[in-house]
Write an enzyme that holds these catalytic residues in place. Structure first.
Site, PDB file in Angstrom:
ATOM      1  N   ALA A  65       0.816  -1.221   0.000  1.00 42.70           N
ATOM      2  CA  ALA A  65       0.000   0.000   0.000  1.00 42.70           C
ATOM      3  C   ALA A  65       0.850   1.272   0.000  1.00 42.70           C
ATOM      4  O   ALA A  65       0.439   2.302  -0.540  1.00 42.70           O
ATOM      5  CB  ALA A  65      -0.928  -0.010   1.206  1.00 42.70           C
ATOM      6  N   HIS A  66       2.050   1.199   0.598  1.00 39.94           N
ATOM      7  CA  HIS A  66       2.937   2.381   0.623  1.00 39.94           C
ATOM      8  C   HIS A  66       3.439   2.707  -0.780  1.00 39.94           C
ATOM      9  O   HIS A  66       3.497   3.862  -1.188  1.00 39.94           O
ATOM     10  CB  HIS A  66       4.134   2.139   1.539  1.00 39.94           C
ATOM     11  CG  HIS A  66       3.768   1.867   2.951  1.00 39.94           C
ATOM     12  ND1 HIS A  66       3.438   2.865   3.835  1.00 39.94           N
ATOM     13  CD2 HIS A  66       3.657   0.706   3.633  1.00 39.94           C
ATOM     14  CE1 HIS A  66       3.161   2.336   5.009  1.00 39.94           C
ATOM     15  NE2 HIS A  66       3.289   1.020   4.915  1.00 39.94           N
ATOM     16  N   ASP A 112       9.840  -3.270  -8.463  1.00 38.44           N
ATOM     17  CA  ASP A 112      10.594  -4.133  -7.567  1.00 38.44           C
ATOM     18  C   ASP A 112      11.757  -3.304  -7.063  1.00 38.44           C
ATOM     19  O   ASP A 112      12.468  -2.656  -7.845  1.00 38.44           O
ATOM     20  CB  ASP A 112      11.082  -5.411  -8.247  1.00 38.44           C
ATOM     21  CG  ASP A 112      11.331  -6.498  -7.201  1.00 38.44           C
ATOM     22  OD1 ASP A 112      10.372  -6.953  -6.570  1.00 38.44           O
ATOM     23  OD2 ASP A 112      12.509  -6.870  -6.984  1.00 38.44           O
TER      24      ASP A 112
HETATM   25  P1  ITT Z   1       5.162  -5.949  -3.987  1.00 36.76           P
HETATM   26  O1  ITT Z   1       6.131  -7.014  -4.427  1.00 36.76           O
HETATM   27  O2  ITT Z   1       3.770  -6.457  -3.841  1.00 36.76           O
HETATM   28  O3  ITT Z   1       5.241  -4.716  -4.841  1.00 36.76           O
HETATM   29  P2  ITT Z   1       6.920  -5.768  -1.671  1.00 36.76           P
HETATM   30  O4  ITT Z   1       6.954  -4.875  -0.469  1.00 36.76           O
HETATM   31  O5  ITT Z   1       7.043  -7.254  -1.440  1.00 36.76           O
HETATM   32  O6  ITT Z   1       5.565  -5.458  -2.502  1.00 36.76           O
HETATM   33  P3  ITT Z   1       9.462  -5.769  -3.070  1.00 36.76           P
HETATM   34  O7  ITT Z   1       9.520  -7.246  -3.237  1.00 36.76           O
HETATM   35  O8  ITT Z   1       9.868  -4.889  -4.225  1.00 36.76           O
HETATM   36  O9  ITT Z   1       7.987  -5.282  -2.696  1.00 36.76           O
HETATM   37  O10 ITT Z   1      10.350  -5.405  -1.790  1.00 36.76           O
HETATM   38  C1  ITT Z   1      10.603  -4.077  -1.513  1.00 36.76           C
HETATM   39  C2  ITT Z   1      11.184  -3.944  -0.100  1.00 36.76           C
HETATM   40  O11 ITT Z   1      12.337  -3.083  -0.159  1.00 36.76           O
HETATM   41  C3  ITT Z   1      10.200  -3.257   0.827  1.00 36.76           C
HETATM   42  O12 ITT Z   1       9.355  -4.198   1.472  1.00 36.76           O
HETATM   43  C4  ITT Z   1      11.128  -2.522   1.766  1.00 36.76           C
HETATM   44  O13 ITT Z   1      11.620  -3.412   2.745  1.00 36.76           O
HETATM   45  C5  ITT Z   1      12.288  -2.120   0.847  1.00 36.76           C
HETATM   46  N1  ITT Z   1      12.010  -0.803   0.225  1.00 36.76           N
HETATM   47  C6  ITT Z   1      11.729  -0.556  -1.093  1.00 36.76           C
HETATM   48  N2  ITT Z   1      11.474   0.745  -1.296  1.00 36.76           N
HETATM   49  C7  ITT Z   1      11.571   1.332  -0.091  1.00 36.76           C
HETATM   50  C8  ITT Z   1      11.375   2.657   0.355  1.00 36.76           C
HETATM   51  O14 ITT Z   1      10.991   3.636  -0.460  1.00 36.76           O
HETATM   52  N3  ITT Z   1      11.565   2.917   1.653  1.00 36.76           N
HETATM   53  C9  ITT Z   1      11.919   1.945   2.512  1.00 36.76           C
HETATM   54  N4  ITT Z   1      12.093   0.666   2.195  1.00 36.76           N
HETATM   55  C10 ITT Z   1      11.920   0.354   0.885  1.00 36.76           C
END
Ligand code: ITT
Length: 199
Positions: free
Chosen positions: A10-11, A67
């Site tokens: 959601a973020h 991702d």
């Molecule tokens: P979706 O795959 O459903 O999009 P997810 O949270 O599992 O959601 P990812 O596999 O791309 O997505 O993992 C991204 C992780 O990287 C996220 O859960 C955070 O731990 C970190 N991350 C990515 N962008 C970030 C941000 O802007 N600020 C802080 N942490 C971030």
């Protein structure tokens, strides 16, 4: 332009909507997609492509996947593509049992543990975006943002590793930054700006 955000986070969805103003961005659920896409690739682009293709195929709409993750120099680029699952995949069972809070809090605690006593705190966030159209056309873009990992959390905004990431651009953590400040310099903000240029 109407598109579906191929994410369950959601973020990320909130940041995409704020940065891509003027686009009509549906959540996966609003577009009727309730599945889970397994992230089996070892690169950000590989995983983003898997997510976007699955959602475009299922909904018949252009699908945008992100991702992303944190890459820490002293850890050889870890947690990288495993950022969301860092503690769950690599922390000892005893460590997890002693942790309070949700996923993100456990990941931050494990990162601090792995960096205990480490002087080199340099790190960056990376974001790979893949937009897949129903006719199979794909557009990719990426963004990075640099900083370092503090020894304790600062601020409560954002998500994931934000309270630990001191941004070189902002000279404060993403956890302390207002949404617009983070979006102006973040990996996701930069990747979305690059994607917009290509549309
Ligand atoms: P979706 O795959 O459903 O999009 P997810 O949270 O599992 O959601 P990812 O596999 O791309 O997505 O993992 C991204 C992780 O990287 C996220 O859960 C955070 O731990 C970190 N991350 C990515 N962008 C970030 C941000 O802007 N600020 C802080 N942490 C971030």
């Amino acid at each position: 332009m109407k598109l579906v955000a191929a994410t369950g986070n959601a973020h990320k969805l909130k940041e995409m909507r704020e940065i891509l103003r003027g686009f009509d961005i549906l959540s996966a659920a609003e577009a009727g997609f309730f599945g889970e896409v397994e992230e089996t690739e070892t690169t950000f682009f590989g995983n983003a492509r898997l997510k976007a293709r699955a959602v475009a195929r299922a909904t018949g709409l252009p699908a945008l996947a992100d991702d992303s993750g944190l890459e820490v120099d002293a850890l050889g680029g870890a947690p990288g593509v495993y950022s969301a699952r860092f503690a769950e995949m690599f922390a000892p069972v005893g460590f997890l049992a002693a942790c309070e809070g949700g996923h993100d809090a456990r990941n931050r605690a494990f990162l601090l543990d792995r960096l205990k006593g480490e002087k080199n705190r340099a790190a960056h966030f990376s974001c790979a975006l893949v937009l897949v159209f129903p006719d199979g056309r794909e557009i990719c873009a990426e963004g990075r943002t640099f900083g370092r990992i503090l020894e304790e959390e600062h601020g409560e905004h954002g998500f994931g590793y934000d309270p630990l990431f001191l941004s070189d651009d902002l000279n404060k953590t993403f956890g302390e930054a207002a949404e617009e400040e983070k979006n102006a310099v973040s990996h996701r903000g930069r990747a979305l700006a690059a994607l917009k240029e290509k549309l």
